[in-house]
Design a protein around this motif. Structure first.
Motif, PDB file in Angstrom:
ATOM      1  N   ALA A 100     -12.533  -2.196 -10.091  1.00  0.00           N
ATOM      2  CA  ALA A 100     -12.454  -0.192 -10.188  1.00  0.00           C
ATOM      3  C   ALA A 100     -12.057   0.572  -8.760  1.00  0.00           C
ATOM      4  CB  ALA A 100     -12.869   0.094 -11.039  1.00  0.00           C
ATOM      5  N   ALA A 101     -13.401  -0.435  -8.191  1.00  0.00           N
ATOM      6  CA  ALA A 101     -13.488   0.114  -6.730  1.00  0.00           C
ATOM      7  C   ALA A 101     -11.894   0.312  -5.181  1.00  0.00           C
ATOM      8  CB  ALA A 101     -14.745   0.578  -5.849  1.00  0.00           C
ATOM      9  N   VAL A 151      -4.734   2.298  -4.569  1.00  0.00           N
ATOM     10  CA  VAL A 151      -4.330   3.135  -5.346  1.00  0.00           C
ATOM     11  C   VAL A 151      -3.581   4.201  -3.808  1.00  0.00           C
ATOM     12  CG1 VAL A 151      -3.556   5.044  -6.976  1.00  0.00           C
ATOM     13  CG2 VAL A 151      -4.660   2.470  -7.807  1.00  0.00           C
ATOM     14  N   ARG A 152      -5.523   4.206  -3.703  1.00  0.00           N
ATOM     15  CA  ARG A 152      -4.775   5.452  -2.639  1.00  0.00           C
ATOM     16  C   ARG A 152      -4.740   5.423  -0.993  1.00  0.00           C
ATOM     17  NH1 ARG A 152     -10.507   6.010  -4.056  1.00  0.00           N
ATOM     18  NH2 ARG A 152     -11.617   4.660  -2.292  1.00  0.00           N
ATOM     19  N   GLU A 153      -4.821   4.107  -0.773  1.00  0.00           N
ATOM     20  CA  GLU A 153      -4.131   3.014   0.551  1.00  0.00           C
ATOM     21  C   GLU A 153      -2.095   3.299  -0.234  1.00  0.00           C
ATOM     22  OE1 GLU A 153      -2.785  -0.653   2.764  1.00  0.00           O
ATOM     23  OE2 GLU A 153      -4.551  -0.130   1.959  1.00  0.00           O
ATOM     24  N   ASN A 195      -1.578   7.151   0.051  1.00  0.00           N
ATOM     25  CA  ASN A 195      -1.780   7.797   1.475  1.00  0.00           C
ATOM     26  C   ASN A 195      -0.177   7.520   2.125  1.00  0.00           C
ATOM     27  OD1 ASN A 195      -3.343   9.416   1.461  1.00  0.00           O
ATOM     28  ND2 ASN A 195      -5.692   7.304   2.141  1.00  0.00           N
ATOM     29  N   ARG A 196       0.202   5.406   2.472  1.00  0.00           N
ATOM     30  CA  ARG A 196       1.753   5.469   3.167  1.00  0.00           C
ATOM     31  C   ARG A 196       2.576   6.394   2.724  1.00  0.00           C
ATOM     32  NH1 ARG A 196      -0.393   0.125   1.839  1.00  0.00           N
ATOM     33  NH2 ARG A 196       1.186   0.569   0.312  1.00  0.00           N
ATOM     34  N   ALA A 197       2.826   6.476   1.378  1.00  0.00           N
ATOM     35  CA  ALA A 197       4.135   7.253   0.831  1.00  0.00           C
ATOM     36  C   ALA A 197       4.021   8.578   1.030  1.00  0.00           C
ATOM     37  CB  ALA A 197       3.668   6.976  -0.836  1.00  0.00           C
ATOM     38  N   ARG A 198       2.708   9.083   1.201  1.00  0.00           N
ATOM     39  CA  ARG A 198       2.652   9.794   1.882  1.00  0.00           C
ATOM     40  C   ARG A 198       3.308  10.872   3.199  1.00  0.00           C
ATOM     41  NH1 ARG A 198      -2.988  11.569  -0.789  1.00  0.00           N
ATOM     42  NH2 ARG A 198      -1.791  12.590  -1.998  1.00  0.00           N
ATOM     43  N   ALA A 199       3.004  10.078   3.933  1.00  0.00           N
ATOM     44  CA  ALA A 199       2.574   9.278   5.208  1.00  0.00           C
ATOM     45  C   ALA A 199       4.878   9.172   5.957  1.00  0.00           C
ATOM     46  CB  ALA A 199       2.669   8.514   5.878  1.00  0.00           C
ATOM     47  N   ASN A 200       5.602   8.313   5.135  1.00  0.00           N
ATOM     48  CA  ASN A 200       6.218   8.190   4.799  1.00  0.00           C
ATOM     49  C   ASN A 200       7.631   9.380   4.901  1.00  0.00           C
ATOM     50  OD1 ASN A 200       6.034   5.636   5.646  1.00  0.00           O
ATOM     51  ND2 ASN A 200       6.508   4.527   3.449  1.00  0.00           N
TER      52      ASN A 200
END
Length: 104
Positions: A69-70, A76-78, A81-86
């Motif tokens: 789960a972790a 998912v977090r990574e 974050n990649r989508a936000r940066a793009n």
């Protein structure tokens, strides 16, 4: 001459499942045209997802593996974050493109 009918004024047969209009094409060599029987106005079938309880029943009684789960949450977090940066980079590029002076 080709005549075109509006979908709203078309009086031809309709598919009983999806309510789309069916083209009536004359059969060559058949001079006697028989009218089609009127189709009942059946409601359009909509796809419905299965009940949530039925879907989750597959997972009933399973234990949660904390490590897996972790690891999944980290992926998912990574990805987010990649989508936000793009998206931020794309917005900055669009903003810069709008600011460039036009040549005279």
């Amino acid at each position: 001459m080709i005549s075109v009918m509006s979908r709203d004024t078309h009086v031809g047969a309709q598919c009983p499942r999806c309510q789309s209009h069916l083209a009536l094409v004359p059969v060559p060599g058949n001079s006697a045209v028989t009218p089609l029987p009127a189709l009942p106005a059946a409601p359009k079938e909509e796809w419905q997802p299965p009940p949530v309880a039925e879907v989750l029943a597959v997972y009933a009684g399973r234990t949660i593996d904390g490590v897996t789960a972790a690891r999944g949450a980290a992926k998912v977090r990574e990805s987010l974050n990649r989508a936000r940066a793009n998206a931020a980079q794309r917005r900055a590029a669009q903003k810069a493109a709008r600011r460039t002076p036009k040549s005279a």
